[in-house]
Design an enzyme around this catalytic site. Structure first.
Site, PDB file in Angstrom:
ATOM      1  N   ASP A 101      15.292  71.742 107.390  1.00  0.00           N
ATOM      2  CA  ASP A 101      16.165  72.485 108.285  1.00  0.00           C
ATOM      3  C   ASP A 101      16.032  71.918 109.709  1.00  0.00           C
ATOM      4  O   ASP A 101      16.228  70.733 109.910  1.00  0.00           O
ATOM      5  CB  ASP A 101      15.829  73.980 108.189  1.00  0.00           C
ATOM      6  CG  ASP A 101      16.791  74.884 108.944  1.00  0.00           C
ATOM      7  OD1 ASP A 101      17.917  75.073 108.471  1.00  0.00           O
ATOM      8  OD2 ASP A 101      16.411  75.396 110.011  1.00  0.00           O
ATOM      9  N   TYR A 150      27.804  80.586 113.296  1.00  0.00           N
ATOM     10  CA  TYR A 150      26.526  81.041 113.846  1.00  0.00           C
ATOM     11  C   TYR A 150      25.934  80.108 114.892  1.00  0.00           C
ATOM     12  O   TYR A 150      25.255  80.568 115.817  1.00  0.00           O
ATOM     13  CB  TYR A 150      25.520  81.318 112.725  1.00  0.00           C
ATOM     14  CG  TYR A 150      24.885  80.106 112.070  1.00  0.00           C
ATOM     15  CD1 TYR A 150      23.578  79.732 112.379  1.00  0.00           C
ATOM     16  CD2 TYR A 150      25.559  79.358 111.108  1.00  0.00           C
ATOM     17  CE1 TYR A 150      22.974  78.654 111.762  1.00  0.00           C
ATOM     18  CE2 TYR A 150      24.964  78.279 110.494  1.00  0.00           C
ATOM     19  CZ  TYR A 150      23.670  77.921 110.820  1.00  0.00           C
ATOM     20  OH  TYR A 150      23.083  76.842 110.209  1.00  0.00           O
ATOM     21  N   TYR A 234      18.827  75.772 118.965  1.00  0.00           N
ATOM     22  CA  TYR A 234      20.282  75.734 118.815  1.00  0.00           C
ATOM     23  C   TYR A 234      20.967  75.600 120.180  1.00  0.00           C
ATOM     24  O   TYR A 234      22.009  74.951 120.296  1.00  0.00           O
ATOM     25  CB  TYR A 234      20.790  77.006 118.132  1.00  0.00           C
ATOM     26  CG  TYR A 234      20.391  77.131 116.686  1.00  0.00           C
ATOM     27  CD1 TYR A 234      21.208  76.630 115.671  1.00  0.00           C
ATOM     28  CD2 TYR A 234      19.209  77.756 116.316  1.00  0.00           C
ATOM     29  CE1 TYR A 234      20.854  76.748 114.343  1.00  0.00           C
ATOM     30  CE2 TYR A 234      18.837  77.880 114.987  1.00  0.00           C
ATOM     31  CZ  TYR A 234      19.668  77.373 113.997  1.00  0.00           C
ATOM     32  OH  TYR A 234      19.303  77.482 112.682  1.00  0.00           O
ATOM     33  N   HIS A 298      18.980  76.495  99.993  1.00  0.00           N
ATOM     34  CA  HIS A 298      18.477  75.980 101.259  1.00  0.00           C
ATOM     35  C   HIS A 298      16.959  75.847 101.318  1.00  0.00           C
ATOM     36  O   HIS A 298      16.441  74.894 101.881  1.00  0.00           O
ATOM     37  CB  HIS A 298      18.965  76.878 102.393  1.00  0.00           C
ATOM     38  CG  HIS A 298      18.633  76.353 103.758  1.00  0.00           C
ATOM     39  ND1 HIS A 298      19.110  75.148 104.231  1.00  0.00           N
ATOM     40  CD2 HIS A 298      17.848  76.852 104.751  1.00  0.00           C
ATOM     41  CE1 HIS A 298      18.650  74.929 105.452  1.00  0.00           C
ATOM     42  NE2 HIS A 298      17.892  75.941 105.786  1.00  0.00           N
TER      43      HIS A 298
END
Length: 323
Positions: A101, A150, A234, A298
């Site tokens: 990730d 998101y 992010y 995931h």
């Protein structure tokens, strides 16, 4: 076999927590969002038994590692600096690297910025894409999926933190991690005027690979640190693209193994599955050794630890002569 031990390392201006097990060639493990070193709990003993020194970090902002204040302190350059600092502190000149990730994204940055410190890299879930000069990944995804995606809802300081607080830390972690096995693209795109929690699947019964004790461990640490540090990764996506301008159109030359679950949300992004299974991925990563798509989603390293560990250790063992 030696048990997992823990220590704190002062480096790059902050304190980084690492967990270790075993001895031999070093394998550094980088977790994703919203995880901790603990997400590698199935890999560490297997690596130790296979004759490797497993080193799992709490990334900056997570767990027992320090969480500096300020969005600007969470660029990929800062995090790569943490990793290099840990290697220096441990006296490791070259290592195997594994990332899942966000850890996978950071791992690609280590390949780009400090390939001299790597023997090989195992990327889990997130492929590498060559930096293009026209727009960043977040700009492209906004154009494709809209403002409710998101990545975008995470950009506004405090917004996602307030959203997760509204349902509670435990529920947020259950819905993101526990719901990851069935998460689809439309469940991470908030309708106008709504938050991410409104579309995330509500997990009432955990999948068999995730226990209540696992969730308690994550909850204990996220209640202490909050979500701001992790979400700041992010918030630097566009800034990372701007800072990486010197590497425009530059491929990765490190030896790489890519592993993902066939139902991984990331492979549900527009064009992603075709990319990782087609020639473009190999053009971006000329020394890509293999792409392995397993049954699962995931959190494949937690969902299918035995199969994942087999592929991981087979790859690393085949390169031991390069150490």
């Amino acid at each position: 076999m030696a048990e997992i031990t823990h220590r704190l390392i002062k480096t790059n201006g902050i304190t980084i927590h690492i967990a270790e097990q075993g001895s031999g060639p070093a394998v550094v493990l980088l977790h994703g969002f919203p995880e901790l070193w603990y997400s590698w709990r199935h890999q560490m003993p297997a690596l130790a038994e296979a004759g490797f020194h497993a080193i799992a970090l709490d990334m900056r902002g997570y767990g027992e590692s320090e969480a500096p204040v300020g969005i600007e302190n969470y660029t990929s350059f800062h995090v790569v600096g943490d990793i290099i600092g840990v290697l220096d502190a441990l006296g490791e000149k070259q290592v195997f690297l594994v990332g899942h990730d966000w850890g996978s994204t950071i791992g690609w940055e280590v390949c780009r910025l400090r390939p001299d410190r790597l023997i090989a890299y195992v990327a889990v879930s997130v492929p590498f894409r060559i930096r293009e000069p026209d727009s960043s990944a977040i700009q492209k995804m906004t154009k494709l999926l809209g403002e409710g995606f998101y990545w975008n809802t995470f950009q506004e300081p405090g917004r996602a933190e307030h959203d997760f607080a509204s349902i509670g830390t435990t529920s947020a972690l259950k819905n993101i991690i526990g719901g990851g096995a069935n998460l689809k693209l439309n469940q991470v795109i908030a309708p106008k005027g709504k938050e991410l929690s409104a579309v995330l699947p509500v997990v009432k019964k955990l999948p068999p690979w995730l226990t209540e004790d696992d969730i308690k461990y994550y909850t204990k640490h996220f209640e202490k640190t909050g979500f701001t540090g992790p979400i700041n990764y992010y918030r630097n996506m566009h800034r990372n693209w701007e800072l990486a301008a010197p590497w425009t159109n530059t491929p990765i030359h490190t030896k790489v193994l890519f592993i993902a679950g066939k139902d991984d949300l990331v492979l549900d992004f527009p064009g992603s599955m075709a990319f990782v299974t087609g020639p473009a991925f190999r053009e971006a990563v000329p020394n890509l050794q293999e792409v392995i798509i397993l049954d699962g989603s995931h959190f494949i390293h937690e969902e299918q630890p035995q199969r994942f560990n087999h592929e991981l250790i087979s790859f690393l063992t085949g390169l031991k002569s390069d150490v």
